[in-house]
Design an enzyme around this catalytic site. Structure first.
Site, PDB file in Angstrom:
ATOM      1  N   GLU A   1       2.837  -8.475  -1.902  1.00 24.56           N
ATOM      2  CA  GLU A   1       1.334  -8.755  -1.528  1.00 24.56           C
ATOM      3  C   GLU A   1       1.558 -10.784  -1.607  1.00 24.56           C
ATOM      4  O   GLU A   1       0.721 -11.530  -0.909  1.00 24.56           O
ATOM      5  CB  GLU A   1       0.487  -8.544  -2.190  1.00 24.56           C
ATOM      6  CG  GLU A   1       0.037  -6.628  -1.240  1.00 24.56           C
ATOM      7  CD  GLU A   1       0.752  -6.293  -2.367  1.00 24.56           C
ATOM      8  OE1 GLU A   1       1.768  -5.980  -2.827  1.00 24.56           O
ATOM      9  OE2 GLU A   1       0.378  -4.653  -1.950  1.00 24.56           O
TER      10      GLU A   1
ATOM     11  N   GLY B   1       0.605  -0.986   0.191  1.00 23.80           N
ATOM     12  CA  GLY B   1       0.184  -0.136   0.323  1.00 23.80           C
ATOM     13  C   GLY B   1       0.719   1.032   0.154  1.00 23.80           C
ATOM     14  O   GLY B   1      -0.011   2.341  -0.505  1.00 23.80           O
TER      15      GLY B   1
HETATM   16  N1  COA Z   1       1.630  -4.211   8.197  1.00 18.79           N
HETATM   17  C1  COA Z   1       1.387  -3.754   9.845  1.00 18.79           C
HETATM   18  N2  COA Z   1       2.899  -3.443  10.704  1.00 18.79           N
HETATM   19  C2  COA Z   1       3.909  -3.606   9.992  1.00 18.79           C
HETATM   20  C3  COA Z   1       3.923  -3.862   8.606  1.00 18.79           C
HETATM   21  C4  COA Z   1       2.652  -3.705   8.115  1.00 18.79           C
HETATM   22  N3  COA Z   1       2.560  -3.335   6.765  1.00 18.79           N
HETATM   23  N4  COA Z   1       5.350  -3.123   8.151  1.00 18.79           N
HETATM   24  C5  COA Z   1       5.834  -3.180   9.715  1.00 18.79           C
HETATM   25  N5  COA Z   1       5.498  -3.675  10.407  1.00 18.79           N
HETATM   26  C6  COA Z   1       5.490  -2.981  11.827  1.00 18.79           C
HETATM   27  C7  COA Z   1       6.699  -4.785  12.540  1.00 18.79           C
HETATM   28  O1  COA Z   1       5.178  -5.630  12.607  1.00 18.79           O
HETATM   29  C8  COA Z   1       6.859  -4.533  13.856  1.00 18.79           C
HETATM   30  O2  COA Z   1       6.039  -3.784  14.724  1.00 18.79           O
HETATM   31  P1  COA Z   1       6.276  -5.006  15.932  1.00 18.79           P
HETATM   32  O3  COA Z   1       6.901  -3.520  16.787  1.00 18.79           O
HETATM   33  O4  COA Z   1       5.510  -3.728  17.294  1.00 18.79           O
HETATM   34  O5  COA Z   1       7.177  -5.598  16.009  1.00 18.79           O
HETATM   35  C9  COA Z   1       7.344  -2.839  13.445  1.00 18.79           C
HETATM   36  O6  COA Z   1       6.414  -2.385  12.279  1.00 18.79           O
HETATM   37  C10 COA Z   1       8.744  -2.717  12.516  1.00 18.79           C
HETATM   38  O7  COA Z   1       8.793  -3.351  11.322  1.00 18.79           O
HETATM   39  P2  COA Z   1      10.303  -5.610  11.740  1.00 18.79           P
HETATM   40  O8  COA Z   1       9.739  -5.756  11.053  1.00 18.79           O
HETATM   41  O9  COA Z   1      10.255  -5.028  12.987  1.00 18.79           O
HETATM   42  O10 COA Z   1      11.568  -4.080  10.552  1.00 18.79           O
HETATM   43  P3  COA Z   1      12.099  -4.629   9.561  1.00 18.79           P
HETATM   44  O11 COA Z   1      13.474  -3.337   9.489  1.00 18.79           O
HETATM   45  O12 COA Z   1      13.099  -5.559  10.518  1.00 18.79           O
HETATM   46  O13 COA Z   1      11.792  -4.526   8.280  1.00 18.79           O
HETATM   47  C11 COA Z   1      10.370  -4.580   6.636  1.00 18.79           C
HETATM   48  C12 COA Z   1      11.407  -3.915   7.586  1.00 18.79           C
HETATM   49  C13 COA Z   1       9.221  -3.384   5.736  1.00 18.79           C
HETATM   50  C14 COA Z   1      11.101  -5.417   6.116  1.00 18.79           C
HETATM   51  C15 COA Z   1       9.343  -4.866   7.860  1.00 18.79           C
HETATM   52  O14 COA Z   1       8.743  -4.144   8.393  1.00 18.79           O
HETATM   53  C16 COA Z   1       7.908  -6.323   6.389  1.00 18.79           C
HETATM   54  O15 COA Z   1       8.514  -6.928   5.998  1.00 18.79           O
HETATM   55  N6  COA Z   1       7.191  -5.296   7.022  1.00 18.79           N
HETATM   56  C17 COA Z   1       5.559  -6.026   5.591  1.00 18.79           C
HETATM   57  C18 COA Z   1       5.957  -5.292   4.116  1.00 18.79           C
HETATM   58  C19 COA Z   1       4.854  -6.149   3.149  1.00 18.79           C
HETATM   59  O16 COA Z   1       4.475  -6.496   3.185  1.00 18.79           O
HETATM   60  N7  COA Z   1       3.884  -5.216   2.981  1.00 18.79           N
HETATM   61  C20 COA Z   1       2.628  -4.895   2.184  1.00 18.79           C
HETATM   62  C21 COA Z   1       1.427  -6.133   2.888  1.00 18.79           C
HETATM   63  S1  COA Z   1      -0.293  -6.157   2.304  1.00 18.79           S
END
Ligand code: COA
Length: 267
Positions: free
Chosen positions: A135, A112
């Site tokens: 996704e 998103g």
């Molecule tokens: N929705 C909800 N929470 C999210 C999020 C999302 N799309 N992306 C990140 N967060 C949250 C994590 O759960 C974490 O929360 P917490 O500290 O309470 O556990 C916080 O944000 C930090 O993220 P984290 O994953 O620990 O950071 P990172 O540096 O290790 O990784 C990303 C960064 C962007 C690679 C990873 O967060 C990720 O893959 N996010 C999802 C991306 C995604 O699939 N987006 C499409 C959604 S349809």
């Protein structure tokens, strides 16, 4: 207006909307969607706002996607409604905005977040930005226009590859593909974006709105873009702005569009 998940600031005609959930990498939950929608209503209604910057707070993320924690409780109808509501309230409202909306992408723009950046009229990225539509990793597809706008911006073959592999691309590759217009340092991202908007704000604001409307008409299958352009071109002849612009050229002086506000929607 008081918001809890976004910050807004209006300076010299530039309205900055900052998505402000850095501990969740600015993920788009229902409240963020509602608040961006309300902020965009302000953009449409407040004549002092001439241009908009959309960005994320913190050093790490623009927006890391829709809030995944809201997904498990949804069934098929709930998922479709979530996507449609977001498209109506935010993504289409940004794309159809008669004032330029530019994404200043300061980190992860995933799912998103990439879709939000793509709904803006163009994008500037900091060198730490990362773009992608991951996704399929979740057994999902994009729901906020990602399959449609990614094709428009980078072409079908490359878009399908990114959508199917969930690979992330960095700012420079995004620039090579035409997804972003410029790459800056993280420190200069907002200033660089403001400089471009300041140039735009010296032009006739109603002409700016009509350019956006004519460009959007190209992508609207129910419309003929050439006919839309001719109509919008004609509409310009009824404006004091056009009279000032043409007179200034003939009188060999700089046009002064100052103080004239956006009034019209684009259609
Ligand atoms: N929705 C909800 N929470 C999210 C999020 C999302 N799309 N992306 C990140 N967060 C949250 C994590 O759960 C974490 O929360 P917490 O500290 O309470 O556990 C916080 O944000 C930090 O993220 P984290 O994953 O620990 O950071 P990172 O540096 O290790 O990784 C990303 C960064 C962007 C690679 C990873 O967060 C990720 O893959 N996010 C999802 C991306 C995604 O699939 N987006 C499409 C959604 S349809």
């Amino acid at each position: 207006m008081m918001y809890t998940t976004i910050l807004t600031e209006l300076t010299d005609g530039i309205f900055t909307i900052t998505i402000n959930r850095p501990d969740k990498l600015n993920a788009l939950n229902k409240t963020v969607i509602e608040e961006i929608s309300a902020a965009m209503d302000e953009v449409y209604q407040n004549a002092v706002i001439q241009t908009v910057i959309l960005t994320g707070s913190g050093p790490k993320a623009f927006v890391a996607g829709a809030d995944i924690s809201e997904f498990l409780s949804l069934d098929a109808d709930g998922g479709a409604a979530l996507a449609q509501r977001g498209q109506d309230k935010v993504f289409d409202k940004i794309e159809n905005c008669p004032k330029p909306v530019v994404a200043a992408v300061n980190g992860f723009a995933l799912g998103g977040g990439c879709e939000l950046a793509m709904s803006c009229h163009f994008r500037i990225a900091a060198e730490n930005a990362k773009f992608g539509q991951p996704e399929v990793n979740l057994g999902l597809i994009p729901g906020y226009g990602g399959t449609q706008r990614l094709i428009q911006l980078i072409g079908k073959g490359k878009a399908i590859e990114l959508l199917l592999t969930a690979h992330l691309i960095d700012a420079n590759e995004a620039k090579q593909l035409g997804l972003v217009n410029h790459v800056t340092t993280a420190e200069t991202l907002l200033e660089h974006t403001r400089q471009i908007l300041q140039v735009i704000m010296t032009k006739g604001p109603n002409a700016i709105s009509r350019v956006l409307g004519a460009v959007n008409a190209y992508f609207d299958k129910s419309r003929n873009g050439f006919a839309a352009e001719a109509k919008l071109f004609g509409d310009c002849f009824g404006t004091t702005e056009m009279k000032e612009g043409v007179a200034a050229f003939l009188e060999k002086r700089k046009a002064d569009f100052g103080g004239k506000q956006h009034q019209q929607r684009m259609r």
